[in-house]
Write a protein that holds these residues in place. Structure first.
Motif, short mmCIF file in Angstrom:
data_model
loop_
_atom_site.label_atom_id
_atom_site.label_comp_id
_atom_site.label_asym_id
_atom_site.label_seq_id
_atom_site.Cartn_x
_atom_site.Cartn_y
_atom_site.Cartn_z
N PRO A 36 0.98 -1.25 0.10
CA PRO A 36 -0.14 0.14 -0.04
C PRO A 36 0.87 1.23 -0.07
N ALA A 37 1.83 1.34 0.74
CA ALA A 37 2.79 2.50 0.82
C ALA A 37 3.42 2.75 -0.75
N ASP A 38 3.59 1.74 -1.74
CA ASP A 38 4.02 2.15 -3.03
C ASP A 38 3.17 2.79 -3.86
N VAL A 39 1.70 2.86 -3.56
CA VAL A 39 0.72 3.33 -4.44
C VAL A 39 0.90 4.89 -4.28
N VAL A 40 1.42 5.52 -5.64
CA VAL A 40 1.53 7.05 -5.68
C VAL A 40 0.31 7.89 -6.19
N HIS A 41 -0.46 8.39 -5.52
CA HIS A 41 -1.82 8.80 -5.83
C HIS A 41 -1.80 9.73 -7.07
N ASP A 42 -0.44 10.62 -7.11
CA ASP A 42 -0.46 11.56 -8.22
C ASP A 42 -0.30 10.60 -9.58
N ASP A 43 0.29 9.63 -9.62
CA ASP A 43 0.57 8.58 -10.46
C ASP A 43 -0.58 7.68 -10.99
N VAL A 44 -1.55 7.40 -10.08
CA VAL A 44 -2.47 6.48 -10.33
C VAL A 44 -3.34 6.45 -11.93
#
Length: 143
Positions: free
Chosen positions: A18-26
């Motif tokens: 979950p820490a790897d999910v970059v919201h700006d890149d989703v």
């Protein structure tokens, strides 16, 4: 009451935790929804839709909080049910993704925000039911 679901497939994505999910890149993140072979007939006709809604069990979330601080909303804390936070009493995810291609039981998608291996509970076609001009978006309108 106990409610039990059996996963129908798994997510394949570039995110390992979950820490790897970059919201700006989703928005540009591509991945796959891979269903079990026994559900292939249930996908017939889905390729005619531009987007699908994925329901998943967030199996790596082990605690919940009743309040959350949404990303990109400095100094704002709201109830968890007013957010998309994964830290919920029932760790269910609902995410809408663009359907790029269907290949048998594999759906190639863009806009994925789920971790690799996440169990998929259901997939539905995205069907807008509210005109955007009639919808209210709560605290998101203040960003």
């Amino acid at each position: 009451m106990t409610i039990t679901y059996t996963p129908i497939g798994r997510i394949r994505s570039p995110y390992d935790s979950p820490a790897d999910v970059v919201h700006d890149d989703v928005d540009e993140t591509t991945g796959k929804i891979v269903l079990e072979d026994e559900y292939e007939a249930g996908l017939d006709g889905l390729e005619e839709f531009s987007h699908v809604v994925v329901f998943a069990h967030l199996d790596e979330i082990d605690e919940y909080r009743l309040t959350a601080r949404p990303p990109h909303a400095d100094d704002l804390e709201v109830g968890v049910f007013a957010t998309r936070s994964p830290h919920r009493p029932n760790p269910l995810a609902q995410t809408t993704v663009e359907l790029l291609e269907r290949d048998g039981t594999t759906l190639h998608v863009r806009g994925l925000d789920l971790v690799d291996g996440t169990p998929v509970v259901d997939v539905k076609p995205y069907v807008g039911s509210i005109d955007d001009e009639d919808a209210s978006f709560g605290w998101l309108e203040d960003l």
